[in-house]
Design a protein around this motif. Structure first.
Motif, PDB file in Angstrom:
ATOM      1  N   ASP A 161      -8.064  -5.644  -2.429  1.00 62.11           N
ATOM      2  CA  ASP A 161      -9.380  -5.317  -2.231  1.00 62.11           C
ATOM      3  C   ASP A 161      -9.782  -4.137  -3.077  1.00 62.11           C
ATOM      4  O   ASP A 161     -10.894  -3.826  -3.657  1.00 62.11           O
ATOM      5  CB  ASP A 161      -9.577  -5.176  -0.742  1.00 62.11           C
ATOM      6  N   GLU A 162      -8.968  -3.230  -3.100  1.00 66.82           N
ATOM      7  CA  GLU A 162      -9.182  -1.974  -3.950  1.00 66.82           C
ATOM      8  C   GLU A 162      -9.356  -2.141  -5.356  1.00 66.82           C
ATOM      9  O   GLU A 162     -10.004  -1.495  -5.952  1.00 66.82           O
ATOM     10  CB  GLU A 162      -8.314  -0.854  -3.534  1.00 66.82           C
ATOM     11  N   LYS A 208     -12.734  -3.921  -6.076  1.00 72.79           N
ATOM     12  CA  LYS A 208     -13.682  -3.129  -5.788  1.00 72.79           C
ATOM     13  C   LYS A 208     -14.203  -2.426  -7.292  1.00 72.79           C
ATOM     14  O   LYS A 208     -15.439  -1.775  -7.439  1.00 72.79           O
ATOM     15  CB  LYS A 208     -14.019  -2.449  -4.670  1.00 72.79           C
ATOM     16  N   ARG A 209     -13.101  -2.005  -7.996  1.00 77.42           N
ATOM     17  CA  ARG A 209     -13.443  -1.010  -9.376  1.00 77.42           C
ATOM     18  C   ARG A 209     -14.210  -1.596 -10.061  1.00 77.42           C
ATOM     19  O   ARG A 209     -13.814  -2.765 -10.764  1.00 77.42           O
ATOM     20  CB  ARG A 209     -11.846  -0.856  -9.831  1.00 77.42           C
ATOM     21  N   GLN A 244       0.777  -1.118  -0.045  1.00 75.06           N
ATOM     22  CA  GLN A 244       0.023   0.013  -0.108  1.00 75.06           C
ATOM     23  C   GLN A 244       0.970   1.245   0.041  1.00 75.06           C
ATOM     24  O   GLN A 244       0.808   1.800  -0.707  1.00 75.06           O
ATOM     25  CB  GLN A 244      -0.885  -0.027   1.229  1.00 75.06           C
ATOM     26  N   ALA A 277      -5.424  -4.896   1.278  1.00 78.61           N
ATOM     27  CA  ALA A 277      -5.700  -3.611   1.058  1.00 78.61           C
ATOM     28  C   ALA A 277      -5.696  -2.971  -0.392  1.00 78.61           C
ATOM     29  O   ALA A 277      -6.582  -2.501  -0.996  1.00 78.61           O
ATOM     30  CB  ALA A 277      -5.027  -2.557   2.049  1.00 78.61           C
TER      31      ALA A 277
END
Length: 204
Positions: free
Chosen positions: A198-199, A202-203, A155, A195
């Motif tokens: 998952d980001e 989600k897009r 991240q 993290a």
């Protein structure tokens, strides 16, 4: 269904995470277009050859137009002479930029992730951080998987983690904002923090 391998702190498998259904319909051509655009953007543009106007000399006609038995010539800067200019040579004004739209970038990234998942080479961990900053601890994360090379995606990596990975030739550590389809495709395996994973998922 394509699956990413979830790892615990001991780097052993603790489960799997299925990629969204939409990943299955993505065409490989999107990755091809992105890689082509990416490589063009990093291409150096410094090749330069002198044309006849850039070569010094040539102010005087080499010999008379007629009577010498030789072909007519107007200047020694002509490409037919040794030391003359170059015809149609490279110049550093060429633009290699290849446009690619945002949707294709997104599809290329998703296809690259799917490729890694299909080959069991996409690993998801809670954290890649190496607080000690020791290279041997960072190398242990890589050696445990017996892969030729590995991309690590954090991240936001701290300085100690960066130093730990810096001297490992087969590993490359990047932050989430540096992630792209070319890097994912270029490495044999990818380890990504949850993290970040998952980001991306989600897009829509």
């Amino acid at each position: 269904m394509s699956q990413a391998i979830l790892l615990n702190d001991g780097l052993t498998q603790s489960g799997v995470s299925e990629l969204p259904e939409r990943y299955n319909g993505i065409k490989e051509h999107n990755l091809y277009l992105y890689v082509k655009s990416y490589l063009a953007s990093v291409r150096s543009n410094n090749a330069q050859a002198k044309n006849r106007s850039m070569v010094s000399g040539g102010g005087k006609k080499p010999w008379a137009q007629k009577g010498g038995g030789r072909a007519r010539a107007g200047s020694i800067t002509s490409p037919v002479f040794v030391g003359g200019g170059v015809s149609h040579g490279p110049n550093n004004t060429k633009n290699y930029f290849i446009k690619i739209n945002k949707k294709q970038k997104k599809l290329a990234l998703e296809f690259a992730l799917k490729q890694k998942a299909d080959s069991n080479s996409l690993f998801v961990v809670d954290s890649i951080s190496v607080p000690s900053g020791k290279t041997r601890e960072a190398y242990a994360k890589f050696k445990a998987f017996n892969k030729k090379n590995m991309l690590f995606v954090a991240q936001k990596s701290d300085e100690r983690t960066f130093l730990a990975f810096r001297n490992i030739q087969e590993c490359y550590l990047i932050d989430a904002d540096e992630l792209n389809a070319y890097l994912i495709a270029a490495f044999r395996s990818v380890m990504i923090e949850k993290a970040v994973f998952d980001e991306i998922i989600k897009r829509g």
